[in-house]
Design a protein around this motif. Sequence first.
Motif, PDB file in Angstrom:
ATOM      1  N   ALA A 241      36.181  47.109  51.063  1.00  0.00           N
ATOM      2  CA  ALA A 241      35.597  48.024  52.049  1.00  0.00           C
ATOM      3  C   ALA A 241      34.609  48.984  51.397  1.00  0.00           C
ATOM      4  N   ALA A 242      34.844  49.273  50.101  1.00  0.00           N
ATOM      5  CA  ALA A 242      33.953  50.171  49.373  1.00  0.00           C
ATOM      6  C   ALA A 242      32.811  49.413  48.697  1.00  0.00           C
ATOM      7  N   GLY A 243      32.769  48.086  48.908  1.00  0.00           N
ATOM      8  CA  GLY A 243      31.684  47.305  48.366  1.00  0.00           C
ATOM      9  C   GLY A 243      31.881  46.851  46.934  1.00  0.00           C
ATOM     10  N   ARG A 244      33.124  46.871  46.478  1.00  0.00           N
ATOM     11  CA  ARG A 244      33.403  46.445  45.107  1.00  0.00           C
ATOM     12  C   ARG A 244      34.222  45.158  45.115  1.00  0.00           C
ATOM     13  N   GLY A 245      33.816  44.184  44.300  1.00  0.00           N
ATOM     14  CA  GLY A 245      34.520  42.914  44.231  1.00  0.00           C
ATOM     15  C   GLY A 245      35.460  42.802  43.065  1.00  0.00           C
ATOM     16  N   ALA A 246      35.290  43.664  42.075  1.00  0.00           N
ATOM     17  CA  ALA A 246      36.152  43.680  40.901  1.00  0.00           C
ATOM     18  C   ALA A 246      36.576  45.115  40.620  1.00  0.00           C
ATOM     19  N   PHE A 247      37.793  45.285  40.125  1.00  0.00           N
ATOM     20  CA  PHE A 247      38.317  46.625  39.922  1.00  0.00           C
ATOM     21  C   PHE A 247      39.483  46.584  38.940  1.00  0.00           C
ATOM     22  N   MET A 248      39.897  47.763  38.490  1.00  0.00           N
ATOM     23  CA  MET A 248      41.061  47.909  37.623  1.00  0.00           C
ATOM     24  C   MET A 248      42.238  48.389  38.465  1.00  0.00           C
ATOM     25  N   LEU A 249      43.425  47.798  38.212  1.00  0.00           N
ATOM     26  CA  LEU A 249      44.639  48.182  38.934  1.00  0.00           C
ATOM     27  C   LEU A 249      45.782  48.258  37.926  1.00  0.00           C
ATOM     28  N   ASP A 250      46.312  49.435  37.763  1.00  0.00           N
ATOM     29  CA  ASP A 250      47.396  49.659  36.794  1.00  0.00           C
ATOM     30  C   ASP A 250      47.032  49.124  35.413  1.00  0.00           C
ATOM     31  N   GLY A 251      45.774  49.353  35.030  1.00  0.00           N
ATOM     32  CA  GLY A 251      45.323  48.951  33.716  1.00  0.00           C
ATOM     33  C   GLY A 251      44.979  47.482  33.578  1.00  0.00           C
ATOM     34  N   ARG A 252      44.977  46.744  34.676  1.00  0.00           N
ATOM     35  CA  ARG A 252      44.684  45.309  34.623  1.00  0.00           C
ATOM     36  C   ARG A 252      43.443  45.009  35.451  1.00  0.00           C
TER      37      ARG A 252
END
Length: 282
Positions: free
Chosen positions: A247-258
Amino acid sequence: MISSLLYVPGNAPRFLEKAGQRGADVVIVDLEDAVPETAKTEAREGLAKWVPAIRQSGCQVFVRVNQSERLVDDAVAATIAGADGLYIPKVDSADILARLAESLLPHERDRAPIGFVPLIEDMKGLFEVRAIAHGPRVFALTSGGEDLATAMGAKPTPEVLRYPKLMIHYAAKEAGVLSFGMLRTTVDFADKEALRAAALEARDFGFDGATCIHPSVVPILNECFAPTPEELSWARKVVAAGEQEAAAGRGAFMLDGRFVDAPIVTRAQNLLARFEKGGVTS
């Protein structure tokens, strides 16, 4: 979801009577290798009793038929008895499946067409496996480890069976059908730790479930082919975060350091869709 499939000899009432109580997702009533030639006709005739009796327990029932002059008669008897699927041994071409499907049509006026699970058990079948996977009525593929090894003149060690079993597995995944098996033979069921390790390995490779010949193995398969609570929790977190990031326009991200990107989100969605009631929304 099919994690465990338990073979039961079709000529053994004392095993058939309890087959539906073993916790397996599928009971395979075996008319082939587990039944001597002198008892095969009687075992086939017994399907009319045992298939509906076992299905009443809530599990599915498949029938492993004989790949011989008995094939059509076995398949017709299983179809009329109400079996959910046919385990078809020694399939080496899709033509076998097409001919069998045509033979069964007159006996399916009052039921849905019965599905096929081809067993790949020789070298010709191995090199025709992609066409077989796309054959009529195929909803899963599996292998016969002992027969494959025999066809190669080899011993059925995990090292020998690994590559041919993976070839069959890859063909199933390419065709979009289920894949049953482990990267070893199922005959040795005494070493439970080795079986557990093999089942976990098979799940890591994407196998959907596996067969066994002893009821003591059923709980191991059910446990190993199911995700842990931690895996489900992580998948839910990934899917929720993926929706927010998209929804924020991001396809890749970090989640809990991963690191997480689209394939990881899709894998999490698939896991939840398969194992959680109601699936997921995206």
